[in-house]
Write a protein that holds these residues in place. Sequence first.
Motif, PDB file in Angstrom:
ATOM      1  N   THR A 250       0.777  -1.218   0.001  1.00 39.04           N
ATOM      2  CA  THR A 250       0.204  -0.161  -0.063  1.00 39.04           C
ATOM      3  C   THR A 250       0.791   1.410   0.053  1.00 39.04           C
ATOM      4  OG1 THR A 250      -0.108   0.239   2.411  1.00 39.04           O
ATOM      5  CG2 THR A 250      -1.657  -1.483   1.436  1.00 39.04           C
ATOM      6  N   ARG A 251       0.300   2.221  -0.462  1.00 45.28           N
ATOM      7  CA  ARG A 251       0.797   3.502  -0.399  1.00 45.28           C
ATOM      8  C   ARG A 251       1.342   3.951   1.120  1.00 45.28           C
ATOM      9  NH1 ARG A 251      -1.272   9.024  -2.650  1.00 45.28           N
ATOM     10  NH2 ARG A 251      -2.840   7.522  -3.736  1.00 45.28           N
ATOM     11  N   GLU A 252       0.201   3.746   1.900  1.00 43.72           N
ATOM     12  CA  GLU A 252       0.625   4.010   3.450  1.00 43.72           C
ATOM     13  C   GLU A 252       1.926   3.137   3.863  1.00 43.72           C
ATOM     14  OE1 GLU A 252      -3.250   5.082   2.175  1.00 43.72           O
ATOM     15  OE2 GLU A 252      -2.158   3.077   2.280  1.00 43.72           O
ATOM     16  N   GLU A 253       2.031   1.915   3.496  1.00 46.87           N
ATOM     17  CA  GLU A 253       3.022   1.080   3.823  1.00 46.87           C
ATOM     18  C   GLU A 253       4.390   1.546   3.444  1.00 46.87           C
ATOM     19  OE1 GLU A 253       1.040  -3.157   4.197  1.00 46.87           O
ATOM     20  OE2 GLU A 253       1.912  -2.622   2.525  1.00 46.87           O
ATOM     21  N   ILE A 254       4.634   2.138   2.235  1.00 47.70           N
ATOM     22  CA  ILE A 254       5.770   2.546   1.548  1.00 47.70           C
ATOM     23  C   ILE A 254       6.040   4.024   2.266  1.00 47.70           C
ATOM     24  CG2 ILE A 254       6.696   3.276  -0.600  1.00 47.70           C
ATOM     25  CD1 ILE A 254       5.422   0.924  -2.061  1.00 47.70           C
ATOM     26  N   VAL A 255       5.031   4.910   2.202  1.00 50.34           N
ATOM     27  CA  VAL A 255       5.411   6.118   2.929  1.00 50.34           C
ATOM     28  C   VAL A 255       5.943   6.020   4.231  1.00 50.34           C
ATOM     29  CG1 VAL A 255       4.350   8.274   3.651  1.00 50.34           C
ATOM     30  CG2 VAL A 255       3.919   7.442   1.337  1.00 50.34           C
ATOM     31  N   ALA A 256       5.176   5.063   5.220  1.00 49.39           N
ATOM     32  CA  ALA A 256       5.583   5.022   6.443  1.00 49.39           C
ATOM     33  C   ALA A 256       7.132   4.364   6.450  1.00 49.39           C
ATOM     34  CB  ALA A 256       4.781   3.728   6.998  1.00 49.39           C
ATOM     35  N   LEU A 257       7.340   3.361   5.606  1.00 54.51           N
ATOM     36  CA  LEU A 257       8.671   2.644   5.429  1.00 54.51           C
ATOM     37  C   LEU A 257       9.578   3.966   5.266  1.00 54.51           C
ATOM     38  CD1 LEU A 257      10.814   0.528   5.145  1.00 54.51           C
ATOM     39  CD2 LEU A 257      10.094   0.553   2.635  1.00 54.51           C
ATOM     40  N   TYR A 258       9.448   4.721   4.207  1.00 56.83           N
ATOM     41  CA  TYR A 258      10.394   5.864   3.860  1.00 56.83           C
ATOM     42  C   TYR A 258      10.641   6.691   5.172  1.00 56.83           C
ATOM     43  CZ  TYR A 258      12.510   9.564   1.109  1.00 56.83           C
ATOM     44  OH  TYR A 258      13.306  10.342   0.341  1.00 56.83           O
ATOM     45  N   ARG A 259       9.712   7.135   5.904  1.00 56.08           N
ATOM     46  CA  ARG A 259       9.676   7.884   7.143  1.00 56.08           C
ATOM     47  C   ARG A 259      10.529   7.279   8.238  1.00 56.08           C
ATOM     48  NH1 ARG A 259       6.867  12.198   6.266  1.00 56.08           N
ATOM     49  NH2 ARG A 259       4.759  12.508   4.942  1.00 56.08           N
ATOM     50  N   ARG A 260      10.428   5.910   8.301  1.00 57.02           N
ATOM     51  CA  ARG A 260      11.082   5.122   9.062  1.00 57.02           C
ATOM     52  C   ARG A 260      12.752   5.223   8.877  1.00 57.02           C
ATOM     53  NH1 ARG A 260      11.089   0.311  10.181  1.00 57.02           N
ATOM     54  NH2 ARG A 260       9.719  -0.574   8.499  1.00 57.02           N
ATOM     55  N   ALA A 261      12.802   4.973   7.398  1.00 60.33           N
ATOM     56  CA  ALA A 261      14.338   5.021   7.101  1.00 60.33           C
ATOM     57  C   ALA A 261      15.048   6.406   7.160  1.00 60.33           C
ATOM     58  CB  ALA A 261      14.214   4.563   5.455  1.00 60.33           C
ATOM     59  N   ILE A 262      13.956   7.305   7.057  1.00 61.24           N
ATOM     60  CA  ILE A 262      14.583   8.735   7.150  1.00 61.24           C
ATOM     61  C   ILE A 262      14.788   8.988   8.670  1.00 61.24           C
ATOM     62  CG2 ILE A 262      13.748  11.145   7.498  1.00 61.24           C
ATOM     63  CD1 ILE A 262      12.301  10.879   4.781  1.00 61.24           C
ATOM     64  N   ALA A 263      13.907   8.567   9.617  1.00 59.43           N
ATOM     65  CA  ALA A 263      14.506   8.736  11.002  1.00 59.43           C
ATOM     66  C   ALA A 263      15.743   7.809  11.350  1.00 59.43           C
ATOM     67  CB  ALA A 263      13.299   8.128  11.845  1.00 59.43           C
ATOM     68  N   HIS A 264      15.610   6.760  10.923  1.00 57.93           N
ATOM     69  CA  HIS A 264      16.941   6.078  10.967  1.00 57.93           C
ATOM     70  C   HIS A 264      18.220   6.652  10.567  1.00 57.93           C
ATOM     71  CE1 HIS A 264      19.234   2.109  11.814  1.00 57.93           C
ATOM     72  NE2 HIS A 264      19.747   2.404  10.666  1.00 57.93           N
ATOM     73  N   ALA A 265      18.157   7.214   9.194  1.00 55.27           N
ATOM     74  CA  ALA A 265      19.286   7.875   8.688  1.00 55.27           C
ATOM     75  C   ALA A 265      19.585   9.241   9.506  1.00 55.27           C
ATOM     76  CB  ALA A 265      18.587   8.296   7.265  1.00 55.27           C
TER      77      ALA A 265
END
Length: 207
Positions: free
Chosen positions: A86-101
Amino acid sequence: MKADLHSYLKGGRDALLWKLDGLGEYDIRRPLTRTGTNLLGLVKHSAFCETLYFGVVFGRPFEPELPYAGDGADPNADMWATADETREEIVALYRRAIAHADSTIEALALDEVGRVPWWGDAAVTLHRVMIHVIAETQRHAGHADIVRELVDGAAGLLPGNDNLPAGDESWWLDHRRRVEQAALDASGRGNEHVVDDRPLRDRRDVP
């Protein structure tokens, strides 16, 4: 210097996510180039890149490991979204990746050294990695600019700052007509070719 680099990285991230706004599921996923470039895939790919360069490189792995990572993954699996993602899953993944970065960027000095396994285990500093990921992210934000314009004609840099000349639809149609005519004149065909001045989204040859 780190704050300046981080600012440019954040700008590219924001632009990528903004390009999804206002579009339905088909339009954020539809491939608009021969190689399948699509808006949601660009976000998914960028999430993957952030987990690699700000995670693996500095011994701070992103958890859980992404299913499309590793030697056994399908080629280009990070560049498109399956119907089940889903869009929501991929956007949430990007936001988590950003937070980790961002946690890596904040924790380490610019001269901190990591290693890039896919660059022959080359030693790199955080400074170099930030520049690399900025270039990668801004490049994909540019891809997203073009793909979004092909979808519905929307263009611009960021919300509230499109960074484009002021002009209505008529002005842009006239501008495009002049650019097309200049291309025809330069090619030697001159007026033998009829200039198609319809917006790209109204043409049948656009996928």
